[in-house]
Scaffold this active site. Structure first.
Site, PDB file in Angstrom:
ATOM      1  N   THR A   1       0.819  -1.210   0.000  1.00 49.77           N
ATOM      2  CA  THR A   1       0.000   0.000   0.000  1.00 49.77           C
ATOM      3  C   THR A   1       0.854   1.262   0.000  1.00 49.77           C
ATOM      4  OG1 THR A   1      -0.164   0.127   2.418  1.00 49.77           O
ATOM      5  CG2 THR A   1      -1.811  -1.203   1.281  1.00 49.77           C
ATOM      6  N   ASP A   2       0.188   2.385  -0.300  1.00 53.16           N
ATOM      7  CA  ASP A   2       0.856   3.684  -0.251  1.00 53.16           C
ATOM      8  C   ASP A   2       0.598   4.326   1.115  1.00 53.16           C
ATOM      9  OD1 ASP A   2      -1.749   4.723  -0.337  1.00 53.16           O
ATOM     10  OD2 ASP A   2      -1.619   5.269  -2.450  1.00 53.16           O
ATOM     11  N   SER A   3       0.935   5.600   1.255  1.00 58.29           N
ATOM     12  CA  SER A   3       0.797   6.273   2.551  1.00 58.29           C
ATOM     13  C   SER A   3      -0.655   6.415   2.998  1.00 58.29           C
ATOM     14  CB  SER A   3       1.475   7.648   2.500  1.00 58.29           C
ATOM     15  OG  SER A   3       0.835   8.456   1.527  1.00 58.29           O
ATOM     16  N   MET A   4      -1.602   6.217   2.086  1.00 58.19           N
ATOM     17  CA  MET A   4      -3.018   6.285   2.446  1.00 58.19           C
ATOM     18  C   MET A   4      -3.604   4.897   2.718  1.00 58.19           C
ATOM     19  SD  MET A   4      -4.357   9.271  -0.148  1.00 58.19           S
ATOM     20  CE  MET A   4      -3.831   8.389  -1.620  1.00 58.19           C
TER      21      MET A   4
ATOM     22  N   ILE B   1      -3.805   2.509   0.646  1.00 62.70           N
ATOM     23  CA  ILE B   1      -4.467   2.034  -0.565  1.00 62.70           C
ATOM     24  C   ILE B   1      -3.442   1.255  -1.378  1.00 62.70           C
ATOM     25  CG2 ILE B   1      -5.492   2.761  -2.756  1.00 62.70           C
ATOM     26  CD1 ILE B   1      -6.599   5.217  -1.269  1.00 62.70           C
TER      27      ILE B   1
END
Length: 142
Positions: free
Chosen positions: A25-28, A30
């Site tokens: 995932t990314d920083s959000m 997601i």
């Protein structure tokens, strides 16, 4: 390649279910878009195993299926710790390759997250394009 056509009821579909890891995932939190391609690959590997011929058998026979084209349509994001299912099937069989179709869904709701296709070309160990071996064409058509 273009729009992914969902399989008919008579088409063999392998389902691979797993939980999204934080590293995907990314920083959000997601799933990063690149990881769906890895999910497609896991779906293909499981498809081959469920059909009785793991991809490693193809390599042992002296061939590789290289990815020639990838198409992905992102419908809705997946998130950290979400359980997803990758649905994989054969869309097309050619004398020198295969096209796989994919649908990634939420494992609980079955809501579609991503659809896609990958087109593969058969090559020999020295990288020359080759006709698919009869054994593998028969496997794909059965």
């Amino acid at each position: 390649m273009g729009v992914t056509i969902l399989p008919s009821e008579s088409t063999f579909v392998a389902e691979t279910t797993f939980r999204i890891r934080y590293a995907e995932t990314d920083s959000m939190r997601i799933v990063h878009h690149k990881n769906y391609i890895v999910f497609f690959e896991e779906g293909r590997s499981n498809y081959a195993r469920e059909r009785g011929r793991p991809y490693s058998d193809f390599e042992k026979a002296g061939y590789y299926l290289i990815v020639a084209e990838i198409q992905a349509r992102y419908h809705k994001p997946a998130h950290y710790e979400q359980e997803i299912t990758v649905r994989t099937w054969l869309e097309a069989i050619q004398s020198r390759g295969l096209t796989f179709g994919y649908e990634i869904v939420d494992a609980a709701s079955r809501e579609t997250l991503v659809t896609g296709q990958t087109r593969h070309i058969c090559v020999t160990q020295d990288g020359q394009v080759a006709r698919m071996p009869d054994m593998w064409l028969d496997w794909a058509k059965s």
